[in-house]
Enzyme design. Structure first.
Site, PDB file in Angstrom:
ATOM      1  N   LYS A 153       0.854  -1.181   0.000  1.00 52.47           N
ATOM      2  CA  LYS A 153       0.000   0.000   0.000  1.00 52.47           C
ATOM      3  C   LYS A 153       0.900   1.245   0.000  1.00 52.47           C
ATOM      4  CE  LYS A 153      -4.318   1.572   2.108  1.00 52.47           C
ATOM      5  NZ  LYS A 153      -5.392   1.218   3.070  1.00 52.47           N
TER       6      LYS A 153
ATOM      7  N   GLU B  92     -19.004  -5.090  10.885  1.00 54.03           N
ATOM      8  CA  GLU B  92     -19.937  -4.314  11.713  1.00 54.03           C
ATOM      9  C   GLU B  92     -21.006  -5.209  12.342  1.00 54.03           C
ATOM     10  OE1 GLU B  92     -18.923  -3.432   8.693  1.00 54.03           O
ATOM     11  OE2 GLU B  92     -17.965  -1.488   8.938  1.00 54.03           O
TER      12      GLU B  92
ATOM     13  N   ARG C 177     -24.979  -1.626   7.966  1.00 54.61           N
ATOM     14  CA  ARG C 177     -24.664  -3.039   7.673  1.00 54.61           C
ATOM     15  C   ARG C 177     -25.034  -3.950   8.835  1.00 54.61           C
ATOM     16  NH1 ARG C 177     -19.673  -4.802   4.161  1.00 54.61           N
ATOM     17  NH2 ARG C 177     -21.048  -4.045   2.528  1.00 54.61           N
TER      18      ARG C 177
HETATM   19  C1  LIG Z   1     -18.681  -1.779   5.399  1.00 57.86           C
HETATM   20  C2  LIG Z   1     -17.475  -0.876   5.442  1.00 57.86           C
HETATM   21  N1  LIG Z   1     -16.836  -0.686   6.616  1.00 57.86           N
HETATM   22  C3  LIG Z   1     -15.773   0.135   6.690  1.00 57.86           C
HETATM   23  C4  LIG Z   1     -15.318   0.790   5.567  1.00 57.86           C
HETATM   24  C5  LIG Z   1     -14.161   1.762   5.655  1.00 57.86           C
HETATM   25  N2  LIG Z   1     -13.020   1.290   4.874  1.00 57.86           N
HETATM   26  C6  LIG Z   1     -12.762   1.760   3.667  1.00 57.86           C
HETATM   27  S1  LIG Z   1     -11.404   1.080   2.983  1.00 57.86           S
HETATM   28  C7  LIG Z   1     -11.124   0.149   4.378  1.00 57.86           C
HETATM   29  C8  LIG Z   1      -9.938  -0.758   4.453  1.00 57.86           C
HETATM   30  C9  LIG Z   1      -9.937  -1.698   3.291  1.00 57.86           C
HETATM   31  O1  LIG Z   1      -8.779  -2.514   3.394  1.00 57.86           O
HETATM   32  P1  LIG Z   1      -8.407  -3.393   2.136  1.00 57.86           P
HETATM   33  O2  LIG Z   1      -9.622  -4.062   1.618  1.00 57.86           O
HETATM   34  O3  LIG Z   1      -7.290  -4.234   2.540  1.00 57.86           O
HETATM   35  O4  LIG Z   1      -7.979  -2.327   1.020  1.00 57.86           O
HETATM   36  P2  LIG Z   1      -6.611  -1.476   0.934  1.00 57.86           P
HETATM   37  O5  LIG Z   1      -6.989  -0.080   1.420  1.00 57.86           O
HETATM   38  O6  LIG Z   1      -5.610  -2.146   1.785  1.00 57.86           O
HETATM   39  O7  LIG Z   1      -6.255  -1.484  -0.511  1.00 57.86           O
HETATM   40  C10 LIG Z   1     -12.099   0.381   5.307  1.00 57.86           C
HETATM   41  C11 LIG Z   1     -12.158  -0.256   6.649  1.00 57.86           C
HETATM   42  C12 LIG Z   1     -16.021   0.572   4.364  1.00 57.86           C
HETATM   43  N3  LIG Z   1     -15.670   1.212   3.203  1.00 57.86           N
HETATM   44  N4  LIG Z   1     -17.078  -0.266   4.323  1.00 57.86           N
END
Ligand SMILES: Cc1ncc(C[n+]2csc(CCOP(=O)(O)OP(=O)(O)O)c2C)c(N)n1
Ligand SMILES: CC(=O)[C@@H](O)[C@H](O)COP(=O)(O)O
Ligand SMILES: [Mg+2]
Length: 652
Positions: A300, A386, A414
């Site tokens: 990342k 969640e 959710r």
């Molecule tokens: C249901 C939900 N909960 C929380 C989030 C907030 N959120 C956005 S991106 C993220 C992390 C995603 O991690 P990953 O899938 O590993 O993607 P990366 O940013 O590492 O590429 C979170 C928790 C969300 N978008 N949707």
């Protein structure tokens, strides 16, 4: 002239004049142009794409780290697959800026997340290359499976690719989808983008499992044998060797969870190496005949040293200086609501060791990172889960703990069934700290906190509060800490307070009691949440127009302050309710009570002001509220409307 730079593959950023050279990217408007390039030019294109993305986000702010981590993957996917016929679904979609640049939106990439500009996530209405809108995590495999099955039912031949991160893979919905995909044996490609990061470092056993897969010694040795064999025997037997290596690995490492779910599992492979990515994707494209999961390992923030060095890998950034990485800081005349919540909760937890806190993968966004520093053993990051977070909190509450579930309004959606059945129906004292209530601005419709008052206020046993300012938030944290009769929720917006004197500790509010801020005789403005400031401004204008105005802060949407509502209804000609929420929330609770009590029978002029019945796209929050008629001008206008008077005449 902006100082320009070049971002090299190893993350070095050097200043070059007069502008970043992107000769290859300049020739690629759509993926078809990309597919016309010689394969050996792809690394250069990736480098230019990375430069362009860094420069664009430095001017707009937004999500940076995730997109940097999929630069090569994005190039490889659009090179190998015939998009848009082949469909790529980006989970969450915050990593899709490179995808947008390569799919005809480079000319608009600097409008990102601005009013009438590009969305910060994939969006069907924005491009045919965005087959599915996202922003809420972990939906890509389900959507992809639906598209794959639809293809099969209609005799289609296209490929469907779901790109899901390791963080998103911690949500139950991803397993529901894989479980079904394995059973259907549908031809679906899932790419697990494993950068060992969520917004924060990932939590949960899944991330440990993936780390074992990615670093499995046995696996890497077998992979090297396969490479040597392939090299020796030449490309023509590559496919056979690759499969043989994969099956051999399975015996050595005992197969993977994904294989147990019916997926052919490939990887892990280096997600930044186009020489690995392209042949594997081609192989899967040409030979995949069921669900395939390709595990790619990425970094990342890759290719931009300030992002790679940052703890959060520059997940979400303000505008920044490309050369130094320093982010622009918005001047703050008051503390952020999130910080006030966190600090208030720490204060209460110091006095009550039953207070614990739960976040669903958003420690920094909710402020629970601060709480975790003070109480690491009483802070739980359950991953992007969640539903689990809420029922986990319910379990804690059954044992006498006081769980604060800190979840953004939009993401709490959710877990609605868990709130209804595991918390409210059992009347368990779970506290819901609902951040990002109302419009959130740049994240737009997918993240608006529009519905929580509606979806919580209709539940028996639920107590629902909204903070009018940072002092009120402090009171509500204390009130929630001391309230043990059942579930209680308090909402507050993204951003900063109004900048008023803060007490050391909040006071306990009387449940169901509001407060009158200023007295009038003709018009009553009854606010729920931070629109109170706009009500006070409106009252000044109304008083000046000879319309003596009362302003009251309801504090509670459930139970409403019946005495206050009755008094306002009886003593005024006009009653306006104002809230940062959709229909069915505070205003509905008041109207319902007024109607039941016959208080509408004697000509009271009531106007409930709510968010519009729309999914409102990204813009600046104050503009969004003005357009919704929820700023002081809108409130004044609604009063004149109710009175049937000409506002301009009054001003004349
Ligand atoms: C249901 C939900 N909960 C929380 C989030 C907030 N959120 C956005 S991106 C993220 C992390 C995603 O991690 P990953 O899938 O590993 O993607 P990366 O940013 O590492 O590429 C979170 C928790 C969300 N978008 N949707
Ligand atoms: C992509 C995602 O869902 C999160 O990064 C979200 O954008 C965070 O919102 P805030 O910036 O309001 O914390
Ligand atoms: Mg990740």
């Amino acid at each position: 002239m902006r100082p320009y730079f070049r971002a090299d593959h190893d993350g070095k950023v050097t200043r070059v004049q007069p502008s970043p050279q992107t000769p290859l990217l300049d020739k690629v408007r759509l993926p078809a142009d990309l597919r016309a390039l010689p394969e050996n030019e792809l690394p250069q294109l990736a480098s230019e794409l990375r430069t362009e993305m860094i420069d664009a986000v430095s001017q707009t702010g937004g999500h940076l780290g995730a997109g940097l981590g999929v630069i090569e993957l994005t190039v490889a996917l659009h090179y190998v697959f015939d998009t848009p016929a082949d469909k790529i679904i980006w989970d969450v979609g915050h990593q899709a800026y490179p995808h947008k640049i390569l799919t005809g939106r480079r000319d608009r990439i600097r409008t990102l997340r601005q009013e009438h500009g590009l969305s910060g996530f994939t969006k069907r209405s924005e491009s045919e290359y965005d087959p599915f809108g996202a922003a809420h995590s972990s939906t890509s495999i389900s959507a992809g499976l639906g598209m794959a099955v639809a293809r099969d039912l209609s005799g289609g031949k296209n490929n469907v690719i779901a790109v899901i991160g390791d963080g998103a893979m911690s949500a139950g919905m991803a397993y529901e989808a894989m479980n079904n995909a394995g059973a259907l044996d549908a031809r679906l490609i899932v790419i697990l983008n494993d950068n060992d990061m969520s917004i924060a470092p990932p939590s949960g056993a899944m991330s440990a499992y993936l780390a074992r897969l990615a670093s499995g010694k046995a696996y890497s040795e077998i992979r090297d044998i396969g490479k040597k064999l392939t090299g020796y025997l030449g490309r023509r037997v590559e496919r056979t060797v690759t499969r043989a290596v994969e099956h051999a690995r399975g015996f050595v490492t005992g197969g993977t969870m994904f294989e147990e779910l019916g997926f052919y599992h490939i990887g892990p492979i280096d997600g930044h190496n186009l020489e690995h990515l392209v042949p594997v994707l081609k192989n899967v494209r040409d030979n995949g005949d069921g669900p395939v999961l390709i595990h790619v390992v990425t970094k990342k923030g890759k290719g931009y040293a300030p992002a790679e060095a940052a703890a959060d890998k520059y997940h979400g950034v303000n505008k920044f200086d490309v050369i130094t990485g320093a982010q622009a800081k918005a001047p703050a005349n008051a503390p952020a609501y999130t910080r006030v919540f966190a600090e208030s909760l720490v204060t209460e937890a110091e006095l009550d060791d039953k207070i614990v806190a739960v976040t669903a993968a958003m420690p920094s966004g909710t402020g629970l990172d601060l709480f975790g520093e003070a109480f690491p053993k009483r802070t739980f990051d359950v991953g992007i889960a969640e539903q689990h977070a809420v029922t986990f909190a319910a379990g804690l509450a059954t044992e006498g703990y006081k769980p604060f579930c800190a979840i953004y309004s939009t993401f709490l959606q959710r877990a609605y069934d868990q709130v209804v059945h595991d918390v409210a129906l059992q009347n368990l004292p779970v506290r819901f700290a609902i951040d990002r209530a109302g419009f959130v601005g740049a994240d737009g419709a997918t993240h608006a906190g529009a519905f929580d008052t509606t979806y919580l206020g209709s539940l028996p046993n639920m107590v629902m509060m909204a903070a009018a300012d940072e002092v009120e938030l402090k009171h509500m944290v204390r009130t929630a800490a001391e309230y043990n009769e059942g579930p209680i929720a308090f909402r507050y917006p993204r951003g900063n307070g109004v900048g008023i004197e803060m007490p050391e500790r909040g006071s306990v509010l009387e449940i169901g009691k509001g407060r009158v801020i200023r007295e009038g005789t003709k018009v009553a403005l009854l606010s729920f949440g931070t629109r109170l400031a706009d009500c006070l401004l409106a009252a000044d204008e109304l008083d000046a127009a000879g319309l003596s105005t009362t302003v009251a802060d309801a504090r509670f949407a459930k139970p409403i302050d019946r005495d206050l509502v009755r008094r306002l209804a009886r003593d005024h000609e006009v009653l306006i309710t104002v809230e940062e929420g959709a229909i069915g929330g505070f205003g509905t609770q008041v109207l319902h009570y007024l109607a039941l009590e016959g208080l509408l029978d004697n000509g009271l002029k009531v106007r409930p002001l709510v968010l519009p019945d729309l999914f409102v796209d990204h813009a600046k929050p104050e503009k969004m509220y003005a357009d919704a008629g929820l700023d002081s001008a809108g409130i004044v206008s609604s009063v004149f409307g109710a009175l049937g008077r000409n506002q301009n005449a009054a001003r004349a």
